[in-house]
Design an enzyme around this catalytic site. Structure first.
Site, PDB file in Angstrom:
ATOM      1  CE  LYS A  22      -1.548   1.680   3.949  1.00 21.81           C
ATOM      2  NZ  LYS A  22      -1.409   3.066   4.372  1.00 21.81           N
ATOM      3  CG  ASN A  23       2.531   2.745   3.517  1.00 22.36           C
ATOM      4  OD1 ASN A  23       1.368   3.112   3.383  1.00 22.36           O
ATOM      5  ND2 ASN A  23       3.054   2.475   4.696  1.00 22.36           N
ATOM      6  NE  ARG A  93       1.848  11.548   7.599  1.00 20.70           N
ATOM      7  CZ  ARG A  93       1.864  12.780   8.088  1.00 20.70           C
ATOM      8  NH1 ARG A  93       0.739  13.394   8.354  1.00 20.70           N
ATOM      9  NH2 ARG A  93       2.988  13.397   8.295  1.00 20.70           N
ATOM     10  CB  CYS A 117      -3.280   6.175  11.503  1.00 19.47           C
ATOM     11  SG  CYS A 117      -4.180   4.922  10.579  1.00 19.47           S
ATOM     12  NE  ARG A 122       1.732   9.822  10.588  1.00 19.02           N
ATOM     13  CZ  ARG A 122       1.175   8.852   9.884  1.00 19.02           C
ATOM     14  NH1 ARG A 122      -0.079   8.547  10.056  1.00 19.02           N
ATOM     15  NH2 ARG A 122       1.863   8.197   8.980  1.00 19.02           N
ATOM     16  N   PRO A 123       4.565  15.714  11.797  1.00 21.50           N
ATOM     17  CG  PRO A 123       6.641  16.453  12.556  1.00 21.50           C
ATOM     18  CD  PRO A 123       5.581  15.433  12.829  1.00 21.50           C
ATOM     19  CB  ILE A 124       4.765  17.493   6.303  1.00 25.68           C
ATOM     20  CG1 ILE A 124       3.962  18.806   6.351  1.00 25.68           C
ATOM     21  CG2 ILE A 124       3.859  16.302   6.370  1.00 25.68           C
ATOM     22  CD1 ILE A 124       3.208  19.085   5.049  1.00 25.68           C
ATOM     23  CG  ASP A 125       9.639  19.285  10.237  1.00 23.89           C
ATOM     24  OD1 ASP A 125       8.920  18.276  10.350  1.00 23.89           O
ATOM     25  OD2 ASP A 125      10.768  19.366  10.742  1.00 23.89           O
ATOM     26  CB  ILE A 327       8.721   5.633  14.531  1.00 17.75           C
ATOM     27  CG1 ILE A 327       9.775   4.537  14.376  1.00 17.75           C
ATOM     28  CG2 ILE A 327       8.562   6.475  13.257  1.00 17.75           C
ATOM     29  CD1 ILE A 327      11.079   4.936  13.754  1.00 17.75           C
ATOM     30  NE  ARG A 397      -6.961   5.410   6.235  1.00 17.92           N
ATOM     31  CZ  ARG A 397      -6.681   6.634   6.647  1.00 17.92           C
ATOM     32  NH1 ARG A 397      -7.243   7.108   7.725  1.00 17.92           N
ATOM     33  NH2 ARG A 397      -5.838   7.371   6.003  1.00 17.92           N
TER      34      ARG A 397
HETATM   35  C1  UD1 Z   1       5.190   6.374   6.533  1.00 10.87           C
HETATM   36  C2  UD1 Z   1       4.082   5.349   6.396  1.00 10.87           C
HETATM   37  C3  UD1 Z   1       3.663   4.842   7.774  1.00 10.87           C
HETATM   38  C4  UD1 Z   1       4.874   4.345   8.557  1.00 10.87           C
HETATM   39  C5  UD1 Z   1       5.989   5.390   8.578  1.00 10.87           C
HETATM   40  C6  UD1 Z   1       7.288   4.879   9.211  1.00 10.87           C
HETATM   41  C7  UD1 Z   1       2.880   6.027   4.395  1.00 10.87           C
HETATM   42  C8  UD1 Z   1       1.665   6.614   3.827  1.00 10.87           C
HETATM   43  N1  UD1 Z   1       2.947   5.953   5.742  1.00 10.87           N
HETATM   44  O1  UD1 Z   1       4.630   7.470   7.251  1.00 10.87           O
HETATM   45  O2  UD1 Z   1       2.737   3.782   7.593  1.00 10.87           O
HETATM   46  O3  UD1 Z   1       4.483   4.094   9.896  1.00 10.87           O
HETATM   47  O4  UD1 Z   1       6.302   5.799   7.222  1.00 10.87           O
HETATM   48  O5  UD1 Z   1       7.721   3.742   8.544  1.00 10.87           O
HETATM   49  O6  UD1 Z   1       3.773   5.597   3.694  1.00 10.87           O
HETATM   50  N2  UD1 Z   1       8.979  13.333  10.720  1.00 10.87           N
HETATM   51  C9  UD1 Z   1       9.283  14.649  11.011  1.00 10.87           C
HETATM   52  N3  UD1 Z   1       9.137  15.586  10.018  1.00 10.87           N
HETATM   53  C10 UD1 Z   1       8.735  15.245   8.749  1.00 10.87           C
HETATM   54  C11 UD1 Z   1       8.430  13.892   8.483  1.00 10.87           C
HETATM   55  C12 UD1 Z   1       8.556  12.949   9.485  1.00 10.87           C
HETATM   56  O7  UD1 Z   1       9.658  14.985  12.129  1.00 10.87           O
HETATM   57  O8  UD1 Z   1       8.646  16.132   7.900  1.00 10.87           O
HETATM   58  C13 UD1 Z   1       9.111  12.308  11.782  1.00 10.87           C
HETATM   59  C14 UD1 Z   1       7.778  11.642  12.153  1.00 10.87           C
HETATM   60  O9  UD1 Z   1       7.070  12.363  13.107  1.00 10.87           O
HETATM   61  C15 UD1 Z   1       8.266  10.296  12.647  1.00 10.87           C
HETATM   62  C16 UD1 Z   1       9.494  10.005  11.782  1.00 10.87           C
HETATM   63  O10 UD1 Z   1       9.920  11.265  11.267  1.00 10.87           O
HETATM   64  O11 UD1 Z   1       8.683  10.393  13.983  1.00 10.87           O
HETATM   65  C17 UD1 Z   1       9.257   9.049  10.640  1.00 10.87           C
HETATM   66  O12 UD1 Z   1       8.143   9.490   9.884  1.00 10.87           O
HETATM   67  P1  UD1 Z   1       7.975   9.146   8.340  1.00 10.87           P
HETATM   68  O13 UD1 Z   1       8.933   8.056   7.969  1.00 10.87           O
HETATM   69  O14 UD1 Z   1       8.014  10.389   7.561  1.00 10.87           O
HETATM   70  O15 UD1 Z   1       6.516   8.575   8.324  1.00 10.87           O
HETATM   71  P2  UD1 Z   1       5.351   8.873   7.300  1.00 10.87           P
HETATM   72  O16 UD1 Z   1       5.927   9.152   5.933  1.00 10.87           O
HETATM   73  O17 UD1 Z   1       4.389   9.832   7.904  1.00 10.87           O
END
Ligand code: UD1
Length: 430
Positions: A22-23, A93, A117, A122-125, A327, A397
């Site tokens: 899925k991812n 997401r 979820c 879950r920031p996107i910075d 994580i 989902r």
């Molecule tokens: C993706 C997966 C999710 C999985 C996760 C970790 C999808 C749709 N989702 O989520 O199922 O649990 O990978 O394998 O593919 N972080 C930041 N800033 C950012 C981005 C991330 O601080 O801009 C932090 C997050 O809060 C977290 C860590 O980095 O602590 C890893 O997150 P990330 O690998 O980005 O997870 P997702 O892409 O949200």
């Protein structure tokens, strides 16, 4: 509201086929719109999040043809809008992948802030830091992320934290930037490699995916391609833990055993036997299960998406186990639900201390999120008596035909939507 009703106590036995990841698929669908030629994608899982993504790319003008439930053709030539927003896309997401894809191709994208979820903040910075480093102006306004640029240019990006989403998103945008981009401290997950392979099939030039340094040489345009998505390691791992928790013997087929190494290692530690084949893994449960320690980490560490399923198994082991969730800060929401089934788990910060019990007992529980929901279904299958799992919307989902696959393994589980159907199920199994 749909529910699963489960009569536990039957060991799961037999073979189960795993679908596409899925991812990986969510990112690949977004990346597919980056070409103006037809892209054929096979081994697509038929789950809700995928359908939301397909709808979103159709809404901005991409041509989407569903060849069959697992195959789709996409052509992004006629895309006419760069704004992506609807009530469904706001809940997933992976909508953020449309930022990287549209910014790369059109230098312009506006996408609703991602949902997903509720497993942490879950920031996107890091995604935004990457886009800015490539030369984009990025702004968050009215719940939308807007990114635009005159031109994107190759750059050097260090990710402060290992992020799957940021790595993939930057890889997509950089594929159509001018010059070379280097991503350091990149995520190494199998689906990062899968998306890189897919982009390379479309004519991108990405090297090093699967290591922590990814190098991308920007190209002018991407072209047609045919691609089959890798198997879903999390779906596979879920069935492996289901075998362990129910005292079963399950062969999980159509997998890449290398991607399952962390899961396999933990199953061996709790005493199960695991046999690996070229594209299958067989798990034979043991009794009693042994306790162990687990820490979630980026790949090749133990995946956070397998943590709740592992928790179910450890809850039935002899002795005291610990799970450290490194994580996401809010991934122990299944613990309160599992307590209703007799589990003895204490959560302190990001550590769960699990005192194993002999058995779970059926109860009415609710799925707090996708993976925790799947984990509670496993608990129900292992439990004595009847369990009902509410809010299975979350599970749908990410798991295709979950109940059907479990039934084929001997699990007594039914999707129901009324009290009457629950009574009918109880009558049938009694
Ligand atoms: C993706 C997966 C999710 C999985 C996760 C970790 C999808 C749709 N989702 O989520 O199922 O649990 O990978 O394998 O593919 N972080 C930041 N800033 C950012 C981005 C991330 O601080 O801009 C932090 C997050 O809060 C977290 C860590 O980095 O602590 C890893 O997150 P990330 O690998 O980005 O997870 P997702 O892409 O949200």
């Amino acid at each position: 509201m749909d529910q699963y009703v489960i009569k536990g106590g039957t060991p799961l036995c037999g073979e189960v086929e795993i679908g596409g990841a899925k991812n990986a698929a969510l990112a690949i669908l977004a990346a597919a719109v980056m070409a103006d030629e037809t892209i054929t994608i096979e081994n697509l899982p038929n789950v809700r999040d995928i359908n939301v993504m397909l709808q979103a790319i159709e809404n901005i003008g991409a041509h989407v043809e569903r060849v069959d439930v697992h195959t789709v053709k996409i052509n992004g030539a006629l895309i006419h809008g760069f704004t992506v927003d609807n009530e469904y896309i706001r809940k997933i997401r992976a909508s953020y992948y449309l930022l990287g894809a549209l910014l790369g191709k059109y230098k312009n994208a506006e996408v609703a802030l991602p949902g997903g979820c509720a497993i942490g903040s879950r920031p996107i910075d890091l995604h935004l830091k990457g886009f800015r480093a490539l030369g984009a102006e990025v702004e968050i306004r009215h719940g939308m992320v807007a990114a635009s640029a005159k031109d994107l240019h190759g750059t050097h990006i260090y990710l402060d934290k290992v992020s799957v989403g940021a790595t993939i998103n930057i890889m997509m945008a950089a594929s159509l930037a001018k010059g070379r981009t280097t991503i350091e401290n990149a995520a190494k997950e199998p689906h990062v490699v899968d998306v890189a392979n897919f982009l390379n099939c479309m004519g991108a030039s990405i090297r090093g995916a699967g290591t922590d340094v990814i190098r991308i040489s920007g190209v002018e345009r991407l072209h047609k391609a045919e691609y089959s998505i890798i198997p879903d390691q999390i779906e596979a791992g879920t069935f492996m833990f289901a075998a362990a928790a129910t005292g079963g013997d399950v062969t999980v087929k159509n997998v890449i055993p290398k991607h399952l190494e962390a899961t396999t290692a933990k199953l061996l530690e709790v005493g199960c036997r695991v046999e690996e084949f070229d594209d299958a893994v067989r798990v034979m449960a043991c009794h009693p299960l042994h306790h162990t320690q687990v820490t979630t980490l980026p790949y090749p560490g133990f995946p956070t998406d397998m943590q709740p399923q592992m928790g179910i198994v450890l809850g039935l082991s002899s002795g005291t186990s610990t799970i450290t969730e490194s994580i996401f800060e809010n991934r122990f929401k299944y613990v309160d639900e599992l307590a209703k089934m007799g589990a003895n788990i204490k959560v302190e910060g990001n550590i769960a201390i699990i005192y194993g019990v002999d058995r779970y007992t059926g109860a009415r529980v609710s799925a707090p999120d996708l993976r925790a929901g799947a984990a509670l279904v496993i608990a129900g299958l292992a439990a004595e008596g009847i369990t009902t799992v509410d809010d299975i919307y979350y599970i749908e989902r990410g798991y295709e035909a979950f109940d059907e696959k479990l039934r084929k393994l001997g699990g007594q589980i039914q999707k129901v939507s009324s009290e009457k159907e629950i009574q009918k199920f109880k009558l049938k199994i009694s």
